[in-house]
Every structure is written in structure tokens, then in C-alpha cells.
Design a protein around this motif. Sequence first.
Motif, PDB file in Angstrom:
ATOM      1  N   UNK A 119      13.963   4.138   4.113  1.00 51.12           N
ATOM      2  CA  UNK A 119      13.314   4.530   2.863  1.00 51.12           C
ATOM      3  C   UNK A 119      11.798   4.533   3.013  1.00 51.12           C
ATOM      4  N   UNK A 120      11.288   3.497   3.654  1.00 50.46           N
ATOM      5  CA  UNK A 120       9.850   3.372   3.836  1.00 50.46           C
ATOM      6  C   UNK A 120       9.308   4.510   4.694  1.00 50.46           C
ATOM      7  N   UNK A 121       9.992   4.795   5.798  1.00 50.32           N
ATOM      8  CA  UNK A 121       9.535   5.869   6.690  1.00 50.32           C
ATOM      9  C   UNK A 121       9.515   7.217   5.985  1.00 50.32           C
ATOM     10  N   UNK A 122      10.499   7.438   5.111  1.00 53.86           N
ATOM     11  CA  UNK A 122      10.620   8.733   4.438  1.00 53.86           C
ATOM     12  C   UNK A 122       9.909   8.776   3.089  1.00 53.86           C
ATOM     13  N   UNK A 123       9.245   7.679   2.693  1.00 54.56           N
ATOM     14  CA  UNK A 123       8.575   7.586   1.384  1.00 54.56           C
ATOM     15  C   UNK A 123       9.550   7.906   0.258  1.00 54.56           C
ATOM     16  N   UNK A 124      10.696   7.222   0.267  1.00 52.13           N
ATOM     17  CA  UNK A 124      11.737   7.417  -0.738  1.00 52.13           C
ATOM     18  C   UNK A 124      11.896   6.166  -1.592  1.00 52.13           C
ATOM     19  N   UNK A 125      12.297   6.367  -2.830  1.00 53.42           N
ATOM     20  CA  UNK A 125      12.596   5.273  -3.750  1.00 53.42           C
ATOM     21  C   UNK A 125      14.083   4.956  -3.660  1.00 53.42           C
ATOM     22  N   UNK A 126      14.464   3.688  -3.557  1.00 54.30           N
ATOM     23  CA  UNK A 126      15.880   3.353  -3.384  1.00 54.30           C
ATOM     24  C   UNK A 126      16.707   3.646  -4.626  1.00 54.30           C
ATOM     25  N   UNK A 127      17.915   4.135  -4.410  1.00 52.32           N
ATOM     26  CA  UNK A 127      18.901   4.258  -5.478  1.00 52.32           C
ATOM     27  C   UNK A 127      19.576   2.906  -5.672  1.00 52.32           C
ATOM     28  N   UNK A 128      20.125   2.679  -6.863  1.00 54.97           N
ATOM     29  CA  UNK A 128      20.903   1.464  -7.062  1.00 54.97           C
ATOM     30  C   UNK A 128      20.520   0.710  -8.317  1.00 54.97           C
ATOM     31  N   UNK A 129      21.063  -0.499  -8.415  1.00 53.18           N
ATOM     32  CA  UNK A 129      20.867  -1.368  -9.579  1.00 53.18           C
ATOM     33  C   UNK A 129      20.242  -2.667  -9.105  1.00 53.18           C
ATOM     34  N   UNK A 130      19.133  -3.023  -9.716  1.00 52.20           N
ATOM     35  CA  UNK A 130      18.389  -4.197  -9.277  1.00 52.20           C
ATOM     36  C   UNK A 130      17.867  -4.935 -10.507  1.00 52.20           C
ATOM     37  N   UNK A 131      17.580  -6.205 -10.318  1.00 47.54           N
ATOM     38  CA  UNK A 131      16.879  -6.947 -11.364  1.00 47.54           C
ATOM     39  C   UNK A 131      15.411  -7.119 -10.974  1.00 47.54           C
ATOM     40  N   UNK A 186       4.584   6.029  -2.105  1.00 50.04           N
ATOM     41  CA  UNK A 186       5.216   5.692  -0.844  1.00 50.04           C
ATOM     42  C   UNK A 186       6.615   5.152  -1.022  1.00 50.04           C
ATOM     43  N   UNK A 187       7.104   5.111  -2.261  1.00 49.78           N
ATOM     44  CA  UNK A 187       8.450   4.612  -2.536  1.00 49.78           C
ATOM     45  C   UNK A 187       8.534   3.805  -3.813  1.00 49.78           C
ATOM     46  N   UNK A 188       7.402   3.293  -4.270  1.00 52.39           N
ATOM     47  CA  UNK A 188       7.389   2.564  -5.538  1.00 52.39           C
ATOM     48  C   UNK A 188       7.450   3.539  -6.712  1.00 52.39           C
ATOM     49  N   UNK A 189       7.548   2.985  -7.902  1.00 56.86           N
ATOM     50  CA  UNK A 189       7.602   3.770  -9.132  1.00 56.86           C
ATOM     51  C   UNK A 189       6.243   3.658  -9.809  1.00 56.86           C
ATOM     52  N   UNK A 190       5.477   4.751  -9.784  1.00 55.72           N
ATOM     53  CA  UNK A 190       4.137   4.788 -10.374  1.00 55.72           C
ATOM     54  C   UNK A 190       4.217   5.134 -11.862  1.00 55.72           C
ATOM     55  N   UNK A 198       0.828  -1.190   0.000  1.00 59.66           N
ATOM     56  CA  UNK A 198       0.000   0.000   0.000  1.00 59.66           C
ATOM     57  C   UNK A 198       0.853   1.226   0.000  1.00 59.66           C
ATOM     58  N   UNK A 199       1.932   1.176   0.691  1.00 65.07           N
ATOM     59  CA  UNK A 199       2.781   2.333   0.761  1.00 65.07           C
ATOM     60  C   UNK A 199       3.349   2.684  -0.565  1.00 65.07           C
ATOM     61  N   UNK A 200       3.619   1.704  -1.406  1.00 63.18           N
ATOM     62  CA  UNK A 200       4.116   1.991  -2.735  1.00 63.18           C
ATOM     63  C   UNK A 200       3.089   2.752  -3.533  1.00 63.18           C
ATOM     64  N   UNK A 201       1.833   2.478  -3.250  1.00 60.30           N
ATOM     65  CA  UNK A 201       0.791   2.974  -4.120  1.00 60.30           C
ATOM     66  C   UNK A 201       0.808   4.467  -4.279  1.00 60.30           C
TER      67      UNK A 201
END
Length: 536
Positions: A428-440, A493-497, A17-20
Motif C-alpha cells: 500500500x505504501x509503495x503504491x500510495x494507496x489507502x487500505x480497504x477494511x474496517x478499523x477503529x 501517500x495513503x492517508x485520508x486528507x 510524511x507519506x500520508x501527507x
Amino acid sequence: MRLALRRVLLPLVLLSTGCASDPPPPRPGPVAAPENAGAAVLPARAEPTSGARVAIDAGADAEAPVAKDAKGARPRLGSIGYTTWIVSDKLAKNRIGQVRPGTTIPLRSEAPVELPRRSDHGRCKSGRLYEVEPRGYVCEDDTVTRDLEGPLFRALAFAAPREGARPYDYAFTTRAPMYGKLPTEKEQRRAERRMWPIEKLAKVRRSTDGHEDLDELTPPKPTGPMPDFLAQNPELPLPIGRREGLVRKEIPYGSMLSFSHSFDAGGRTFLLSPDLTLVPADRVRPFRPSSFRGVPIDEAHPLPLGWFRKKPRPRYRRDERGSFVETGEPWAPRTFVGLTGKKVEHDGDLFWETREPGPIYARARDVSIVREPEEMPDVVAPDEKWIDVSLGGGTLTLFEGKRAVYSTLMSPGAGGVTQDPKMKTEELVRAALTPLGRYRIAVKYRATQLTDEATPDPTSFWISDVPWVQYFRNPFAIHAAYWHEDFGSPKSGGCINLSPEDAMHVFGWTEPHVPEGWASVEARRDALGTWIVIRK
């Protein structure tokens, strides 16, 4: 109020939900991850589109005929409950995907595999598993059916998702009953006596958190006749794993409903939800579809290009003295312009020359620039697919090697641009931030329910059938947002919409591929997910 994502790693449920986006007023919602998540989440239920609408019944005789696809070429297995798991082997230990209720999955053979020893049954108590296409097994349990014409499967198939970017219609709820039958007027009065009177619902405060950006006060209208199965019996079939009752549950203020059909019954419009409940249309605010989508990068639209985000931005031309003056015809929000790559500095401002005749210029601080990377990320092979995300620019671009193929606007976490790539998930979750970095990309869902409750059947808060969900770092994902279109601005909330159209496009482009009939799929060592590179 910002959506606070509690870091809750819950097994068997998709949490996000937080991502939403920013939270609904009644309660902030979190994100959590289920088992087998690895770097991302594997929820207990996913809500996808899928194959033929025929199927099979857990209680049927083992010799009963198996459902065939449209051409009769392949047998199929249907789902009638939560959750039908696809497992990697006969011991049913590793869950690799799901089948959505009301949809079917093709089988590799009609007869299930029988495990002779009880000790080998693992999670499959019956000891019988169907081998499915293109890999894996589904246990013969009470969530699958061999009844080709059973009332439960037919009803679920009727409410199954449609093709396209929005598999359902959606609505913001002001609190409503979810009826398990077509209620009489007396039953409606009794069930809704403690809810706001219908005539006062227009005065109920509108959410200021972004969850009502696209909703409308006019209730949904009937789109067709009453379903046949309701005309024959006012009691709705009960999916496996759901609760009984006149009111199976209430959908609280702030939660979001998906519905497949709307029809009139006794002068009132009802909405049919995918879990086979009926919701009064006059207690919801329907979302209008967003028309926003990105642009393919090709000869007609090469890089570099510039995106305009939240506000209209002025076009500039140069006068006879070389000064930059506004033309009076601004670019609209969420539009783009092609750039030549030439820049001009004037009176402390930087301007980009556009491809529009004149030439016309865009002020640099008004646009988010998308261009070819000078260097490839070191984790990406020369011709490999990868996703570039600019948090500060609000852009998402698909690349094949150095060649861009698609670009659009996205909404990152409402907390703004993440500064520290080493921030912990909880921070990240508390601050509603999207993580930096490289992921698959680790897990993909055609559509799924987002909630902070450790159950496929939540009661406090949920967002129904969010389409095109792709997890890359638990609990963060790329997914469609059907409740706003403020793309390019921090919102989630941190996800990419993404818009539903963009999210569907990106979902279809990335790996791993979701096989026919599967609701979700997990990346494997021999089928790795696409890289996503998130930068400031």
C-alpha cells in the motif's frame, strides 16, 4: 512524483510524511510508527492545543508552589521539552498520551507520588510522578516545570497553538536558517551566504506534487510587535531536547513550517516557530487557508446528496422533447446538491433529479452520491458512531447507526482506488494507496510533526504541526492537509486528507476523547476508538 512511504516502524516518533500528500521534490517521505502503536501509531511527539499557559520547573524545590488554572481551583503541570509523556501507572511502562511544550495539564494533587524502591522507577528515573487528570501520571523529569514565570515556559506558551482549525500559520520553505537568536545583519549574511539570494527566490521552481497548491509568493507580513522576551534578550530560550547555536538547524527546501507570530526586526520580518527558532519570512511561501468544509446532514440537507469534485459540472433541465440540455450555470468544484432519489436514463446517460426547482438534473457520472446504507457494517452496533469512506467517490460521511450527521469530500492515496483488501502495508505504501477494511481509531493527536526520521528533531524533511491526526492502521491516518484543497481527488501517500475545518469537526466527533491539556490520547479497552469503514 508520488510520495513514497517507506515502511519504517520507528519507536518514539510520529511518521507519516507519506500520508501527507505527494512528495516534495527533494526527497520522498515515509511514515513510521512508534512503540505501543498496536494497530496504529504512537509518535514521540504530538503538537496539540491545550490548557492554561502557566506551569512548573524541573529544577525547582519540591515545596515550590504549583501552577494553578485560571480560577485557582486546580494545580497544573507544564511541559518545557520533548517529550512529556503521560503514562498509565506508577511504573511508567505504558505511555498513553503526551503534553505539548508550552501547555499545561491539570493535576489531581499538588505533590508528586514518591516511589520508595529504585527498582520501581521504570522509565521515571526521579522516582516521582504527578497524578494527572483524568487519569495517568507524568514523571517529574527535565521536560516538566514548576516555575510559574520561568523564561523558557513563558516563551513556549507564547508560541503555543491557538484555538481553531489551524492552530498555526504555515509556509512552504525554499530552504532557510532556523535562528536560535535574533541575528545581526552580519550573522545573517554569514548564515545565508550559500542559500539562494532573496531576489531570486521567486524563480525557484514550484513544486508540482501538490505541496504548493495553496502557497503564495508574497512573504508573510508582520502581525505584531517583537515578543517581550526577545526585546529583553536576543537569545531565544532553548527547549529541552533541542540543539544550541546561532543556527539551530536549517529547514530544507520542501519542508513545511508552522509559526505563531511574525514581527519586524531591523527591517526584516521574522517568523517565530513553536520550537523557539526564528525563520526569515522572505525565505518561505505562506499557505493561504482553505475555505472548504463539508455539510451537516439534517432537515435542511437530508440524504441523498451528490458531491461535485475537481471540475465545474453542468446543470441540466429537460426540454419540451424530454431531452437533457445544459442550463449554462454549472455547479462549482467541491460543492454539493440535494437529490430527490429519482433517476432518469436517457440516450445511455443516467441523470439524478436534484432538489433544485425546475427540476434541475445532475449527470450521474459527474457526482459522488452519498446515501443511507442499506445494511449496517456487521462490526457496528445499531446506534454506534462510525465513519464511512468511499475511495472511488472521494467522500467521508459520519453516521450514528444508519443516520448520517455530516458529509464531506476527502483525498485518499494518490495511487487511486485500492482493489485488494488483503494488500500488505508495504504494498500500500509503495503504491500510495489507502487500505480497504474496517478499523477503529487507535491514537489521536491534536497536531503533530510528520517526518520519516526517528527523532523528535528531524533535519532532512518534515511537515510541521499537521492538525487533527487520527491513526486507524499504522501508518495510515485521517488528518488535515493545510497545503492543498483538492479534496475529493486522490492526492495523499495513503492517508485520508481533510480540510482543516473538516478534520477538526471529525476529530471532535470521534472517540476516544482527548482530555484537557493532553496533546494526544491512545484508545483503551474501556474507551474504544470509533469505527472507520473504508470501501471502494
